[in-house]
Scaffold this motif. Structure first.
Motif, mmCIF file in Angstrom:
data_model
loop_
_atom_site.group_PDB
_atom_site.id
_atom_site.type_symbol
_atom_site.label_atom_id
_atom_site.label_comp_id
_atom_site.label_asym_id
_atom_site.label_seq_id
_atom_site.Cartn_x
_atom_site.Cartn_y
_atom_site.Cartn_z
ATOM 1 N N UNK A 62 0.821 -1.217 0.000
ATOM 2 C CA UNK A 62 0.000 0.000 0.000
ATOM 3 C C UNK A 62 0.854 1.266 0.000
ATOM 4 N N UNK A 63 0.504 2.190 -0.883
ATOM 5 C CA UNK A 63 1.255 3.446 -0.987
ATOM 6 C C UNK A 63 1.042 4.330 0.234
ATOM 7 N N UNK A 64 0.112 3.923 1.122
ATOM 8 C CA UNK A 64 -0.077 4.704 2.361
ATOM 9 C C UNK A 64 0.792 4.166 3.510
ATOM 10 N N UNK A 65 1.623 3.167 3.219
ATOM 11 C CA UNK A 65 2.596 2.714 4.213
ATOM 12 C C UNK A 65 2.240 1.414 4.933
ATOM 13 N N UNK A 66 1.220 0.731 4.447
ATOM 14 C CA UNK A 66 0.791 -0.512 5.088
ATOM 15 C C UNK A 66 1.179 -1.721 4.226
ATOM 16 N N UNK A 67 1.309 -2.877 4.881
ATOM 17 C CA UNK A 67 1.648 -4.098 4.139
ATOM 18 C C UNK A 67 0.515 -4.447 3.179
ATOM 19 N N UNK A 68 -0.734 -4.355 3.669
ATOM 20 C CA UNK A 68 -1.915 -4.594 2.836
ATOM 21 C C UNK A 68 -2.692 -3.298 2.667
ATOM 22 N N UNK A 69 -3.294 -3.124 1.492
ATOM 23 C CA UNK A 69 -4.175 -1.962 1.275
ATOM 24 C C UNK A 69 -5.451 -2.067 2.108
ATOM 25 N N UNK A 70 -5.798 -3.259 2.565
ATOM 26 C CA UNK A 70 -7.020 -3.452 3.357
ATOM 27 C C UNK A 70 -6.700 -3.265 4.834
ATOM 28 N N UNK A 71 -6.419 -2.031 5.212
ATOM 29 C CA UNK A 71 -6.018 -1.751 6.593
ATOM 30 C C UNK A 71 -7.116 -1.046 7.386
ATOM 31 N N UNK A 72 -8.269 -0.825 6.740
ATOM 32 C CA UNK A 72 -9.381 -0.173 7.441
ATOM 33 C C UNK A 72 -10.532 -1.150 7.580
ATOM 34 N N UNK A 105 -4.647 -1.873 11.185
ATOM 35 C CA UNK A 105 -3.312 -2.431 10.927
ATOM 36 C C UNK A 105 -2.248 -1.400 11.290
ATOM 37 N N UNK A 106 -1.016 -1.873 11.401
ATOM 38 C CA UNK A 106 0.107 -0.993 11.724
ATOM 39 C C UNK A 106 0.835 -0.564 10.455
#
Lengths: 141, 141
Positions: free
Chosen positions: B97-107, B128-129
């Protein structure tokens, strides 16, 4: 950001505004299927706890398992960074696939051995076991 | 059926014919992201062993990780019953994820506790962290 539920129904099929919806087994994390949801399908899913999609072929709300009994009990829903897709963690009753498999992703295009080759040489092959006979569930075609 | 690779690029965005492409961690089965591929992106993915997608916003081929180094090594590719979606099992370098997460499904939209309630009461929250700071990878905006 954290906040109220506002998804981006940016995928448009035949004039219907949709998000992509992926269903995943809540215990094993096996991906079961991918489909679309419109706003009504998402709301029905949340309110009933059972997955509802938007059938782009039939152009109507689709309560997964309505005819087969193979419905999906929703345990958790996540959304992605663009908020144009949802990931459902579900308990799948029966199988997700109308062809008789637990997951719709039962065909392999490439294994680790075949990645790196010319795509024209790829062969699709079935790599999962059938768990039910579709004609017994859906009737003869 | 088993046979040569022939997918149904039936999803159309701005005139481009596409399949849905889901990337999943090849070891943990965590779903990392969902995007689209045109025929060229699928062929490049198979031939290079690194995931390529079709960017619908930029209208061009997108080699995942080209700017960030966070590319995806493809271990296996599956397709679904309709052959209009592919599932990539990948080794994700860095984060998807370009927002800094391993997975884009962090919400998360709904937890097991909140399923069954009025959808209007849902709150989106980050579950997620972060694993990297986007501005260090992509530069300041």
């Amino acid at each position: 950001m954290d906040g109220p539920l506002e998804l981006n129904f940016r995928h448009e099929v035949k004039g219907e505004k949709l998000v992509i919806a992926i269903a995943q087994d809540y215990k094993t994390s096996e991906v079961l299927m991918v489909a679309y949801m419109n706003k009504e399908a998402l709301e029905k899913t949340i309110e009933t706890g059972k997955a509802h999609y938007w059938s782009t072929s039939r152009g109507k709300l689709w309560f997964k398992g309505e005819s087969s009994g193979h419905f999906q009990e929703v345990k958790e829903i996540l959304t992605d960074c663009d908020e144009d897709a949802v990931l459902l963690k579900v308990k799948q009753n029966g199988g997700a696939c109308h062809e008789g498999y637990f997951s719709c992703f039962f065909r392999q295009i490439c294994s680790e051995d075949s990645v790196g080759q010319d795509a024209g040489k790829c062969n699709v092959r079935i790599v999962k076991e059938k768990i039910f006979e579709p004609e017994k569930i859906y009737g003869e075609k």
